[in-house]
Design a protein around this motif. Structure first.
Motif, PDB file in Angstrom:
ATOM      1  N   GLU A   9      11.969  46.852   3.875  1.00 39.20           N
ATOM      2  CA  GLU A   9      10.614  46.143   3.366  1.00 39.20           C
ATOM      3  C   GLU A   9      10.570  44.788   3.954  1.00 39.20           C
ATOM      4  O   GLU A   9       9.667  44.174   4.099  1.00 39.20           O
ATOM      5  CB  GLU A   9      10.304  46.384   1.994  1.00 39.20           C
ATOM      6  CG  GLU A   9      10.059  47.730   1.597  1.00 39.20           C
ATOM      7  CD  GLU A   9       9.294  48.695   2.707  1.00 39.20           C
ATOM      8  OE1 GLU A   9       7.890  48.098   2.784  1.00 39.20           O
ATOM      9  OE2 GLU A   9       9.688  49.718   3.115  1.00 39.20           O
ATOM     10  N   ALA A  10      11.758  44.131   3.586  1.00 42.99           N
ATOM     11  CA  ALA A  10      11.802  42.567   4.003  1.00 42.99           C
ATOM     12  C   ALA A  10      12.022  42.349   5.369  1.00 42.99           C
ATOM     13  O   ALA A  10      11.062  41.492   5.903  1.00 42.99           O
ATOM     14  CB  ALA A  10      13.206  42.012   3.282  1.00 42.99           C
ATOM     15  N   ALA A  11      12.602  43.175   6.077  1.00 43.48           N
ATOM     16  CA  ALA A  11      12.656  43.115   7.573  1.00 43.48           C
ATOM     17  C   ALA A  11      11.210  43.477   8.339  1.00 43.48           C
ATOM     18  O   ALA A  11      10.934  42.846   9.107  1.00 43.48           O
ATOM     19  CB  ALA A  11      13.721  44.093   8.079  1.00 43.48           C
ATOM     20  N   ALA A  12      10.822  44.223   7.497  1.00 45.04           N
ATOM     21  CA  ALA A  12       9.314  45.176   8.252  1.00 45.04           C
ATOM     22  C   ALA A  12       8.433  43.645   7.946  1.00 45.04           C
ATOM     23  O   ALA A  12       7.554  43.486   8.883  1.00 45.04           O
ATOM     24  CB  ALA A  12       8.694  46.016   7.544  1.00 45.04           C
ATOM     25  N   LEU A  13       8.453  43.266   6.899  1.00 46.05           N
ATOM     26  CA  LEU A  13       7.422  41.983   6.639  1.00 46.05           C
ATOM     27  C   LEU A  13       7.720  40.895   7.438  1.00 46.05           C
ATOM     28  O   LEU A  13       6.780  39.865   8.033  1.00 46.05           O
ATOM     29  CB  LEU A  13       7.600  41.636   5.050  1.00 46.05           C
ATOM     30  CG  LEU A  13       6.450  40.457   4.735  1.00 46.05           C
ATOM     31  CD1 LEU A  13       5.108  40.673   5.002  1.00 46.05           C
ATOM     32  CD2 LEU A  13       6.843  40.199   3.429  1.00 46.05           C
TER      33      LEU A  13
ATOM     34  N   ALA B   4       6.546  41.415  10.995  1.00 48.35           N
ATOM     35  CA  ALA B   4       5.437  41.446  11.179  1.00 48.35           C
ATOM     36  C   ALA B   4       4.475  40.020  11.195  1.00 48.35           C
ATOM     37  O   ALA B   4       3.706  39.852  12.183  1.00 48.35           O
ATOM     38  CB  ALA B   4       4.588  42.160  10.011  1.00 48.35           C
ATOM     39  N   VAL B   5       5.158  39.203  10.488  1.00 47.65           N
ATOM     40  CA  VAL B   5       4.772  37.847  10.478  1.00 47.65           C
ATOM     41  C   VAL B   5       5.100  37.173  11.777  1.00 47.65           C
ATOM     42  O   VAL B   5       4.109  36.487  12.696  1.00 47.65           O
ATOM     43  CB  VAL B   5       5.159  37.155   9.452  1.00 47.65           C
ATOM     44  CG1 VAL B   5       4.654  35.547   9.575  1.00 47.65           C
ATOM     45  CG2 VAL B   5       4.526  37.582   8.153  1.00 47.65           C
TER      46      VAL B   5
ATOM     47  N   ARG C 221      -2.482  35.883   8.308  1.00 47.11           N
ATOM     48  CA  ARG C 221      -3.331  37.244   8.323  1.00 47.11           C
ATOM     49  C   ARG C 221      -2.438  38.356   8.263  1.00 47.11           C
ATOM     50  O   ARG C 221      -2.637  39.388   7.771  1.00 47.11           O
ATOM     51  CB  ARG C 221      -4.548  37.137   9.695  1.00 47.11           C
ATOM     52  CG  ARG C 221      -5.289  38.412   9.485  1.00 47.11           C
ATOM     53  CD  ARG C 221      -6.415  38.327  10.651  1.00 47.11           C
ATOM     54  NE  ARG C 221      -5.965  38.410  11.824  1.00 47.11           N
ATOM     55  CZ  ARG C 221      -6.802  38.487  12.978  1.00 47.11           C
ATOM     56  NH1 ARG C 221      -8.080  38.557  12.597  1.00 47.11           N
ATOM     57  NH2 ARG C 221      -6.176  38.464  14.210  1.00 47.11           N
ATOM     58  N   ALA C 222      -1.246  38.255   9.275  1.00 45.74           N
ATOM     59  CA  ALA C 222      -0.417  39.356   9.340  1.00 45.74           C
ATOM     60  C   ALA C 222       0.320  39.324   8.061  1.00 45.74           C
ATOM     61  O   ALA C 222       0.751  40.811   7.755  1.00 45.74           O
ATOM     62  CB  ALA C 222       0.777  38.934  10.539  1.00 45.74           C
ATOM     63  N   PHE C 223       0.709  38.417   7.243  1.00 43.90           N
ATOM     64  CA  PHE C 223       1.303  38.584   6.028  1.00 43.90           C
ATOM     65  C   PHE C 223       0.524  39.383   5.054  1.00 43.90           C
ATOM     66  O   PHE C 223       0.814  40.412   4.211  1.00 43.90           O
ATOM     67  CB  PHE C 223       1.638  37.060   5.498  1.00 43.90           C
ATOM     68  CG  PHE C 223       2.326  37.014   4.109  1.00 43.90           C
ATOM     69  CD1 PHE C 223       3.841  37.267   4.056  1.00 43.90           C
ATOM     70  CD2 PHE C 223       1.475  37.122   2.769  1.00 43.90           C
ATOM     71  CE1 PHE C 223       4.190  37.369   2.844  1.00 43.90           C
ATOM     72  CE2 PHE C 223       2.032  37.078   1.758  1.00 43.90           C
ATOM     73  CZ  PHE C 223       3.456  37.195   1.343  1.00 43.90           C
ATOM     74  N   PHE C 224      -0.758  39.014   4.893  1.00 43.16           N
ATOM     75  CA  PHE C 224      -1.647  39.532   3.928  1.00 43.16           C
ATOM     76  C   PHE C 224      -2.270  41.092   4.235  1.00 43.16           C
ATOM     77  O   PHE C 224      -2.250  41.857   3.419  1.00 43.16           O
ATOM     78  CB  PHE C 224      -2.952  38.760   3.657  1.00 43.16           C
ATOM     79  CG  PHE C 224      -2.637  37.396   2.677  1.00 43.16           C
ATOM     80  CD1 PHE C 224      -2.432  37.645   1.404  1.00 43.16           C
ATOM     81  CD2 PHE C 224      -2.648  36.470   3.403  1.00 43.16           C
ATOM     82  CE1 PHE C 224      -2.220  36.581   0.608  1.00 43.16           C
ATOM     83  CE2 PHE C 224      -2.356  35.130   2.597  1.00 43.16           C
ATOM     84  CZ  PHE C 224      -2.178  35.260   1.302  1.00 43.16           C
TER      85      PHE C 224
END
Length: 221
Positions: free
Chosen positions: A68-72, A75-76, A95-98
């Motif tokens: 999940e950390a790698a995906a977040l 994404a950012v 916006r990518a984070f949220f």
């Protein structure tokens, strides 16, 4: 007539299926309350198979955190274009984070709530992810300062502090937005963008806030 044999699922696909079930279970029930029986049932596999693939509940939880950390972070990073104006870079990153935390609320609950409250090594996994995001935001703020002034009068420790504050605010706002009906990812991003950009704009123009009658708190050096 014998039973029809089904095609064996590749290990990587099966493992992701187990991680999906684990993230959902950990995110909604919490690490302590989640059981391997429940995770196996949700994944549609036997409990021994979960142990065979992922060793233990602790290892399974760590694997969830890492995924999940790698995906977040990806994404950012993927959302920010280096050739875009500084404000656009910050906006796209927020916006990518949220968007990601709203799309994967169970994964965000694992990172923001569960991993931090159950000691090592889980907390270290999340701390590493957070450090990476803070470093990325620090660079964005430095770019903003450079774009505003060729030789910005913004101390390095202030840039680092602003990045820490912005990431902390984003984390808290994401947790709030995910539990507040009617708040979209775009709205949450716009709220923080307006709050942050107004303050950054003042700093870039040398208008640091100070208590009435006193010198500005932010100083050179």
């Amino acid at each position: 007539m014998g039973a029809v044999k089904t095609k064996r699922m590749p290990r990587a696909v099966r493992e992701q299926q187990m991680l999906d079930a684990a993230v959902r279970t950990f995110g909604r029930r919490g690490y302590m309350a989640a059981s391997m029986d429940e995770i196996a049932e949700l994944a549609g596999v036997s409990k021994p198979l979960v142990y065979l693939y992922l060793n233990s509940k602790e290892d399974l939880f760590s694997a969830c955190i890492r995924r999940e950390a790698a995906a977040l972070t990806e994404a950012v990073r993927a959302a920010v274009r280096a050739d875009a104006p500084a404000d656009r870079q910050l906006w796209e990153g927020l916006r990518a984070f949220f968007t990601h935390t709203a799309r994967y609320p169970d994964g965000w609950a694992v990172l923001h709530l569960q991993a931090r409250t159950h000691g090592e090594p889980f907390a270290s996994e999340v701390a590493a992810m957070r450090a990476e995001i803070v470093a990325f935001v620090t660079q964005l703020i430095a770019v903003t300062a450079r774009d505003a002034h060729g030789d910005p009068d913004l101390p390095e420790h202030d840039v680092a502090g602003l990045a820490e504050a912005l990431v902390g605010a984003a984390e808290s706002l994401a947790a709030w937005a995910n539990t507040t009906p009617g708040v979209t990812a775009r709205q949450a991003a716009a709220t923080l963008m307006n709050f942050a950009w107004a303050g950054l704009g003042n700093l870039m123009e040398g208008r640091a806030w100070s208590p009435s009658g006193e010198q500005p708190v932010a100083q050179k050096g």
